[in-house]
Design a protein around this motif. Structure first.
Motif, PDB file in Angstrom:
ATOM      1  N   LEU A 116     -89.119 -61.903 -97.730  1.00  0.00           N
ATOM      2  CA  LEU A 116     -89.012 -62.448 -99.080  1.00  0.00           C
ATOM      3  C   LEU A 116     -88.289 -63.789 -99.057  1.00  0.00           C
ATOM      4  CD1 LEU A 116     -89.261 -62.272-102.147  1.00  0.00           C
ATOM      5  CD2 LEU A 116     -87.175 -60.867-102.164  1.00  0.00           C
ATOM      6  N   TYR A 117     -87.188 -63.854 -98.336  1.00  0.00           N
ATOM      7  CA  TYR A 117     -86.414 -65.092 -98.240  1.00  0.00           C
ATOM      8  C   TYR A 117     -87.271 -66.216 -97.640  1.00  0.00           C
ATOM      9  CZ  TYR A 117     -82.876 -68.357 -96.456  1.00  0.00           C
ATOM     10  OH  TYR A 117     -82.135 -69.479 -96.156  1.00  0.00           O
ATOM     11  N   GLN A 162     -88.519 -69.805 -99.400  1.00  0.00           N
ATOM     12  CA  GLN A 162     -88.208 -71.088 -98.784  1.00  0.00           C
ATOM     13  C   GLN A 162     -89.473 -71.914 -98.537  1.00  0.00           C
ATOM     14  OE1 GLN A 162     -84.982 -72.297 -98.072  1.00  0.00           O
ATOM     15  NE2 GLN A 162     -84.493 -70.560 -99.388  1.00  0.00           N
ATOM     16  N   ARG A 163     -90.531 -71.267 -98.060  1.00  0.00           N
ATOM     17  CA  ARG A 163     -91.790 -71.986 -97.810  1.00  0.00           C
ATOM     18  C   ARG A 163     -92.376 -72.533 -99.109  1.00  0.00           C
ATOM     19  NH1 ARG A 163     -92.795 -67.665 -94.199  1.00  0.00           N
ATOM     20  NH2 ARG A 163     -94.096 -66.641 -95.770  1.00  0.00           N
ATOM     21  N   ALA A 194     -91.560 -79.499-102.601  1.00  0.00           N
ATOM     22  CA  ALA A 194     -90.714 -80.662-102.313  1.00  0.00           C
ATOM     23  C   ALA A 194     -91.458 -81.672-101.457  1.00  0.00           C
ATOM     24  CB  ALA A 194     -89.427 -80.221-101.623  1.00  0.00           C
ATOM     25  N   GLY A 195     -92.214 -81.197-100.479  1.00  0.00           N
ATOM     26  CA  GLY A 195     -92.969 -82.105 -99.619  1.00  0.00           C
ATOM     27  C   GLY A 195     -94.024 -82.882-100.384  1.00  0.00           C
ATOM     28  N   ALA A 196     -94.744 -82.182-101.267  1.00  0.00           N
ATOM     29  CA  ALA A 196     -95.783 -82.857-102.062  1.00  0.00           C
ATOM     30  C   ALA A 196     -95.169 -83.913-102.967  1.00  0.00           C
ATOM     31  CB  ALA A 196     -96.547 -81.823-102.886  1.00  0.00           C
ATOM     32  N   LEU A 197     -94.076 -83.582-103.634  1.00  0.00           N
ATOM     33  CA  LEU A 197     -93.436 -84.531-104.553  1.00  0.00           C
ATOM     34  C   LEU A 197     -92.798 -85.701-103.802  1.00  0.00           C
ATOM     35  CD1 LEU A 197     -91.877 -81.908-106.953  1.00  0.00           C
ATOM     36  CD2 LEU A 197     -93.695 -83.507-107.535  1.00  0.00           C
ATOM     37  N   GLY A 252    -103.806 -74.633-100.546  1.00  0.00           N
ATOM     38  CA  GLY A 252    -103.032 -74.355 -99.343  1.00  0.00           C
ATOM     39  C   GLY A 252    -101.598 -73.966 -99.632  1.00  0.00           C
ATOM     40  N   HIS A 253    -101.285 -73.660-100.883  1.00  0.00           N
ATOM     41  CA  HIS A 253     -99.920 -73.268-101.244  1.00  0.00           C
ATOM     42  C   HIS A 253     -99.557 -71.962-100.547  1.00  0.00           C
ATOM     43  CE1 HIS A 253     -96.364 -72.319-103.583  1.00  0.00           C
ATOM     44  NE2 HIS A 253     -96.474 -73.453-104.247  1.00  0.00           N
TER      45      HIS A 253
END
Length: 263
Positions: free
Chosen positions: A88-89, A93-94, A100-103, A233-234
């Motif tokens: 779950l953790y 995180q992923r 964050a990477g996309a933005l 791809g989320h």
């Protein structure tokens, strides 16, 4: 003023809300957090919101997660105490790292980092209004919802310097009077947890003689959004899709403390 929150990277739903609001004469916007995360279209959704006319935007708890690396439970210490929480953790995180990477790639992280915790205004009739993501001074917690005990909600909104508090966060449309404060939850544009899967938002209209607050529900193409989820791809695609299929419904849309929406 149109007010919306909890868009969660769902551009199709935001476009439907914007179209409905324009048809009803809206000329300014308050957008109260949870713009991009837990959805497949974070960049497209933020771009649309940032370009709305006369828009004011607050951060939500998920903006904080994306910008700071913080996150919801479980935390690393919880995993150390209970290793069964690791999947779950890791999944959480992923999910936020993907957003964050996309933005970051499109230059939006700084804009998110600068968002305020609240917005304030005074309506033409003198009513003071406050917009927050959860409750005054907070972007998380129990927030405003129909079933919360009155004492707890009163403690959160009392002394906030406004007659109406607008919030999101709980994804539960609400219209309650708590002492001298009207506590209004906009519902969610995306990721519904009630048995009405349409996008929910509010229109506040005012002149010097008075004001009205109207909850609205807007249909949109859930199938198109599900296709966007599948193509994105989320890493949390199946979890995001489960909201659109009604699998995350926990409450009836109509119950005490919840407004009757206008369609």
């Amino acid at each position: 003023i149109a007010l919306m929150s909890d868009m969660h990277g769902n551009r199709q739903a935001v476009e439907a809300v914007v179209s409905d609001a324009r048809a009803h004469g809206v000329d300014s916007w308050w957008v109260l957090g949870d713009l991009a995360a837990i959805g497949p279209q974070p960049v497209e959704t933020v771009e649309l919101i940032a370009n709305l006319p006369s828009v004011q935007v607050t951060r939500g708890n998920t903006e904080r997660y994306v910008v700071t690396g913080d996150g919801p439970p479980p935390h690393a210490a919880d995993v150390a105490a209970d290793p069964s929480l690791l999947p779950l953790y890791a999944g959480i995180q992923r999910s936020f790292a993907w957003t964050a990477g996309a933005l970051a790639t499109h230059g939006w992280l700084g804009w998110l980092r600068d968002l305020p915790l609240e917005v304030r205004d005074r309506l033409p009739d003198g009513t003071r209004v406050l917009g927050v993501h959860a409750t005054p001074g907070r972007d998380d917690g129990e927030g405003i919802n129909p079933h919360r005990d009155e004492a707890g909600l009163r403690g959160d909104v009392e002394g906030c310097g406004a007659e109406i508090v607008f919030g999101g966060h709980t994804h539960q449309p609400t219209d309650r009077r708590v002492g001298a404060v009207r506590a209004v939850n906009l519902g969610s544009v995306s990721n519904p947890i009630t048995d009405d899967l349409r996008a929910s938002y509010v229109i506040a209209s005012a002149d010097r003689h008075g004001h009205t607050v109207e909850h609205r529900r807007v249909a949109y193409d859930h199938g198109a959004f599900l296709r966007a989820v599948a193509a994105s791809g989320h890493p949390a695609a199946e979890y995001i899709a489960s909201f659109q299929r009604g699998e995350q419904c926990r409450y009836p849309a109509q119950r005490p403390g919840a407004p009757a929406p206008l369609d």
